[in-house]
Design an enzyme around this catalytic site. Sequence first.
Site, PDB file in Angstrom:
ATOM      1  N   TYR A 298      17.000 -18.389 -68.755  1.00 33.65           N
ATOM      2  CA  TYR A 298      16.800 -17.787 -67.292  1.00 33.65           C
ATOM      3  C   TYR A 298      16.820 -19.112 -66.587  1.00 33.65           C
ATOM      4  CZ  TYR A 298      17.228 -13.088 -69.202  1.00 33.65           C
ATOM      5  OH  TYR A 298      17.633 -11.999 -69.899  1.00 33.65           O
TER       6      TYR A 298
ATOM      7  N   HIS B  28      14.401 -17.398 -72.761  1.00 32.49           N
ATOM      8  CA  HIS B  28      15.605 -16.656 -72.942  1.00 32.49           C
ATOM      9  C   HIS B  28      16.917 -17.038 -72.047  1.00 32.49           C
ATOM     10  CE1 HIS B  28      12.932 -13.441 -74.368  1.00 32.49           C
ATOM     11  NE2 HIS B  28      13.011 -14.456 -75.239  1.00 32.49           N
TER      12      HIS B  28
ATOM     13  N   HIS C 172       8.554 -16.092 -66.332  1.00 32.91           N
ATOM     14  CA  HIS C 172       9.598 -16.084 -67.535  1.00 32.91           C
ATOM     15  C   HIS C 172      10.356 -17.289 -67.572  1.00 32.91           C
ATOM     16  CE1 HIS C 172      12.191 -14.436 -70.554  1.00 32.91           C
ATOM     17  NE2 HIS C 172      12.489 -13.280 -69.987  1.00 32.91           N
TER      18      HIS C 172
END
Length: 363
Positions: free
Chosen positions: A181, A179, A176
């Site tokens: 992060y 977004h 990931h």
Amino acid sequence: MLFTPHHFGSIELNNRIAMAPMTRSRTDQPGDLPNDLMATYYAQRASAGLIITEGAPISAVARGYSLTPGIYTQAHIDGWKKVTEAVHKEGGKIFIQLWHVGRRSHTSIAGEQPVSASAVKHPDQVFGPLSEGGFGMIETDMPRAMTLDDIQQTIADFVQAAKNAMEAGFDGVELHGAHGYLIDQFMRVYSNQRDDQYGGNQENRMRFMLEVTQAVAKAIGGDKTAIRISPFVTEGYATPDPEITELTLKAIEKLAPLQLAYIHFSENISNYTEMPESYRQQVREIYPHPIMVAGKYTVESAQEILRKGYADLVAFGQPFITNPDFVYRAQQNIELTPIGYDAHSTFYGGGAKGYTDYPMAQR
């Protein structure tokens, strides 16, 4: 094209539809353990060419949302085995999304002060324990800047999590990197104010993302490694990053030799600008390997982007929540069960209601 097979490396997909990663917070406590209910949920949706699980924290400090399933203990591995076995039994393929939220967390969730590229906080809320009991949205804590030892330990945590995922029976992993992060925090100018080899110019700000991806690909294979990015989405930041789209192109070019399973563009959510067609063309010129896109696509728009050659796979998120047989409905042009208020109220936490109780279309 959407319903035709696709393959990368040794992995064969029945179609080009992916189920996008979506946090659902249904783990067993204590320990945030994957369970039988989760196995049922994912198995119901195994007709997707590829399922990408909800984000799975790679360590305790990586955690930013309560009740999310980890992938850093043997108990997590054993719990996820129930999920992968159930999906494979139905003929599906499944990747786990490896997650480190960085500064988007709270001490009560992570067990210690959250970490990030730099000690920079932005007003933000995450799903965590409430002072009056239960769970809800709480304000994040100020993070501390990661040391060089922290960075190396986190890279090692990603690698160990990927190895754990293989032990749990997953077909691959998705990092990931989107977004707002941790990986994204290193890439953006507002969250990365370092003056060492991981900060400053664009080469340095993409270094952490590249080192994580290279290390994971070396450990489990490039064809079992993917990464999600969101250069046209501003989430977890006050304003858009002026350099992120250019930096992302440079990073993608450096990723190309790894021959990853796919690069996953998350689009059209939160605060976003639409990705220009010229940018998609630039990506294709420098990246000849599989590309996935996600973000409010319809069957029609998905077919169009596949036809133009800008993507090889299209991920759908919320339609899969209320339509476990989304692939069949899409192929047969059957009306979808809409996302109503009841669905929204059961997105995070709870039991089978709003999770595994949505009906299949009659055949």
